[in-house]
Write a protein that holds these residues in place. Structure first.
Motif, short mmCIF file in Angstrom:
data_model
loop_
_atom_site.label_atom_id
_atom_site.label_comp_id
_atom_site.label_asym_id
_atom_site.label_seq_id
_atom_site.Cartn_x
_atom_site.Cartn_y
_atom_site.Cartn_z
N ASP A 148 -18.89 -23.47 -2.45
CA ASP A 148 -20.06 -21.70 -2.17
C ASP A 148 -19.39 -21.06 -4.06
N GLY A 149 -20.09 -20.11 -3.87
CA GLY A 149 -20.09 -19.42 -5.05
C GLY A 149 -18.68 -18.98 -5.20
N GLN A 150 -17.94 -18.82 -4.27
CA GLN A 150 -16.08 -18.86 -4.68
C GLN A 150 -15.31 -20.46 -5.24
N ARG A 151 -16.05 -21.34 -5.46
CA ARG A 151 -15.65 -22.70 -5.49
C ARG A 151 -14.68 -22.86 -4.11
N ASN A 152 -15.12 -22.71 -3.06
CA ASN A 152 -14.19 -23.41 -2.16
C ASN A 152 -15.04 -24.73 -1.35
N PHE A 153 -14.76 -25.21 -0.95
CA PHE A 153 -15.38 -26.25 -0.15
C PHE A 153 -15.20 -26.18 1.28
N ARG A 154 -16.66 -26.66 1.84
CA ARG A 154 -17.68 -25.50 3.29
C ARG A 154 -17.81 -27.28 3.72
N PHE A 155 -17.97 -26.53 5.06
CA PHE A 155 -18.75 -28.03 6.10
C PHE A 155 -19.85 -27.25 7.28
N ALA A 156 -20.71 -27.80 6.85
CA ALA A 156 -21.62 -27.78 8.54
C ALA A 156 -21.84 -28.64 9.58
N THR A 157 -22.12 -28.52 10.59
CA THR A 157 -22.70 -28.85 11.22
C THR A 157 -23.60 -28.63 12.02
N SER A 158 -24.20 -30.11 12.54
CA SER A 158 -26.20 -30.08 12.78
C SER A 158 -26.01 -31.26 13.47
N SER A 159 -27.01 -30.82 14.65
CA SER A 159 -28.08 -31.91 15.18
C SER A 159 -29.16 -32.02 15.04
N TRP A 166 -22.80 -23.90 8.69
CA TRP A 166 -21.79 -23.24 8.71
C TRP A 166 -20.70 -22.81 8.32
N ASN A 167 -20.02 -23.84 8.82
CA ASN A 167 -18.16 -22.53 9.29
C ASN A 167 -18.05 -22.54 8.82
N GLY A 168 -17.29 -21.09 8.96
CA GLY A 168 -17.28 -19.89 8.27
C GLY A 168 -15.79 -20.25 7.63
N LYS A 169 -15.22 -20.84 8.07
CA LYS A 169 -13.85 -20.61 6.66
C LYS A 169 -14.06 -21.57 5.47
N ALA A 170 -13.41 -21.21 4.45
CA ALA A 170 -13.47 -22.21 3.25
C ALA A 170 -12.17 -23.15 2.71
N TYR A 171 -12.32 -23.93 2.04
CA TYR A 171 -10.96 -24.56 1.85
C TYR A 171 -11.08 -25.22 0.58
N PRO A 172 -10.01 -24.83 -0.25
CA PRO A 172 -9.42 -25.24 -1.93
C PRO A 172 -9.86 -26.71 -2.57
N ASP A 173 -9.69 -27.49 -1.56
CA ASP A 173 -9.82 -28.50 -2.22
C ASP A 173 -10.96 -29.38 -1.05
N PHE A 174 -12.02 -30.73 -1.02
CA PHE A 174 -12.97 -31.82 -0.18
C PHE A 174 -12.20 -32.32 1.14
N ALA A 175 -10.72 -32.76 0.14
CA ALA A 175 -9.91 -33.04 1.92
C ALA A 175 -9.55 -32.36 2.94
N SER A 176 -9.66 -31.20 2.08
CA SER A 176 -9.05 -30.50 3.29
C SER A 176 -10.11 -30.01 4.01
N ALA A 177 -11.10 -29.47 3.98
CA ALA A 177 -12.82 -29.87 4.26
C ALA A 177 -12.97 -30.35 5.44
N TRP A 178 -12.71 -31.83 4.80
CA TRP A 178 -13.55 -32.95 5.71
C TRP A 178 -12.38 -33.33 6.44
N LEU A 179 -11.52 -32.51 6.72
CA LEU A 179 -10.33 -32.86 7.77
C LEU A 179 -10.48 -32.44 8.72
N ALA A 180 -10.97 -30.67 8.35
CA ALA A 180 -11.21 -29.66 9.90
C ALA A 180 -12.72 -29.86 9.98
N ALA A 181 -13.61 -30.83 9.59
CA ALA A 181 -15.24 -30.65 9.86
C ALA A 181 -14.34 -31.65 10.96
N ARG A 182 -13.91 -32.90 9.96
CA ARG A 182 -13.43 -34.19 11.81
C ARG A 182 -12.96 -33.59 12.92
N ALA A 183 -11.85 -33.04 12.69
CA ALA A 183 -11.37 -32.02 13.65
C ALA A 183 -12.30 -31.35 14.84
#
Length: 325
Positions: A148-159, A166-183
């Motif tokens: 995002d524009g604040q340079r944080n990683f985000r994830f979205a789910t869709s069918s 887009w999930n409302g939480k922002a993450y400092p690195d990709f791995a954090s976003a990936w783990l949250a998305a997998r959860a």
């Protein structure tokens, strides 16, 4: 004349492209292996260019590797000083990065996001640049990743047929976003075991982030033995497979740093342990450190550099029994 590893320009053009080295969307691939190979290949290609082998193709490859070092520093959130890591002055290194970005609209957009944000709503957390999708999830649910524009990683789910949410939480690195998305994906699939696994891994990754952050730092105030002891204690507390794998690599890297320090100071590993007073001195602990150092070389050092590092470890002595007076 610059020092090279002996690999030719043609070899690098065939074996050193970023796509062969980096796996941005799969953080289960060891971070240390990727960044070590990336930086080693850049240094070698830069040396070839300095020695007069700078064909247009090799120059483009060098510039691409420079760009991806910057991208990796944002992807994994580690401190990166081009001159300290590569020996290339920062302004010159930046010209390489910009030259690559000018040739790739996708990479230019990402570089702009992390710098001036001329093409973004600057600082807007709701303006998101999509950087990839997760290919490993169920066909009925897709996961997108973005920055995002604040340079944080985000994830979205869709069918299928539905706009991404887009999930409302922002993450400092990709791995954090990936783990949250997998959860979240596990929650959608009603898989309680995976929910627990990924939530635990996310907490443990927070420990590992600080180690990634200082990957290129020197040991600093704490002796390397104490850093090793800290990392090993954290490894013992990891419960998820992802967390254990990440922290195991950190511990092995610290072990390699210990072995290299012992070599440079003409000491045994046990002597370093005794000097720090951070671990109990024994043949077993010294041998474990050397074994872990070898594991790091085997899994995370560029294959081009492994013979030299294996030779270094061969010359490191773990422990010399002391004779009674």
């Amino acid at each position: 004349m610059s020092e090279t590893t002996g690999c030719t320009a043609d070899w690098h053009l065939e074996h050193s492209s970023p796509g062969q080295i980096l796996h941005y969307l799969d953080p289960r691939r060891p971070f240390a292996r990727q960044i070590n190979i990336l930086t080693n290949r850049f240094r070698d290609i830069q040396a070839l260019c300095n020695d007069g082998a700078a064909s247009p193709a090799l120059t483009r490859l060098r510039n691409a590797l420079a760009f991806h070092m910057v991208r990796m520093s944002r992807w994994w959130r580690f401190d990166f000083c081009p001159r300290g890591v590569t020996g290339v002055r920062n302004p010159l290194f930046l010209t390489y990065v910009k030259a690559h970005a000018e040739r790739s609209a996708e990479d230019d957009a990402l570089f702009d996001l992390f710098t001036l944000q001329r093409h973004m709503h600057a600082g807007d957390g709701g303006h998101i640049l999509v950087v990839g999708h997760d290919p490993l999830t169920a066909p009925s649910v897709s996961i997108l990743y973005g920055v995002d524009g604040q340079r944080n990683f985000r994830f979205a789910t869709s069918s299928r047929g539905v706009e991404p949410l887009w999930n409302g939480k922002a993450y400092p690195d990709f791995a954090s976003a990936w783990l949250a998305a997998r959860a979240v994906h596990a929650l959608i699939q009603d898989d309680s075991a995976d929910i627990h696994e990924y939530e635990t891994a996310h907490r443990e990754h927070m420990w590992v982030r600080s180690w990634h952050h200082r990957h290129f730092h020197r040991s600093g105030k704490l002796p390397v033995i104490r850093l090793y002891a800290q990392a090993n204690a954290q490894l013992m507390n990891c419960q998820s497979a992802f967390g254990r794998a990440e922290m195991k690599t950190v511990v092995e890297r610290m072990a390699f740093d210990i072995a290299r320090t012992a070599f440079q100071r003409h000491m045994t590993v046990a002597d370093l342990i005794e000097e720090s007073d951070a671990l109990s001195i024994s043949l077993r602990s010294a041998n474990t450190i050397k074994q872990r150092a070898r594991a790091y070389v085997a899994t995370c050092i560029d294959p081009m550099a492994r013979p030299e590092m294996d030779t270094l470890l061969d010359r490191v002595v773990s422990y010399v029994p002391r004779r009674c007076p």
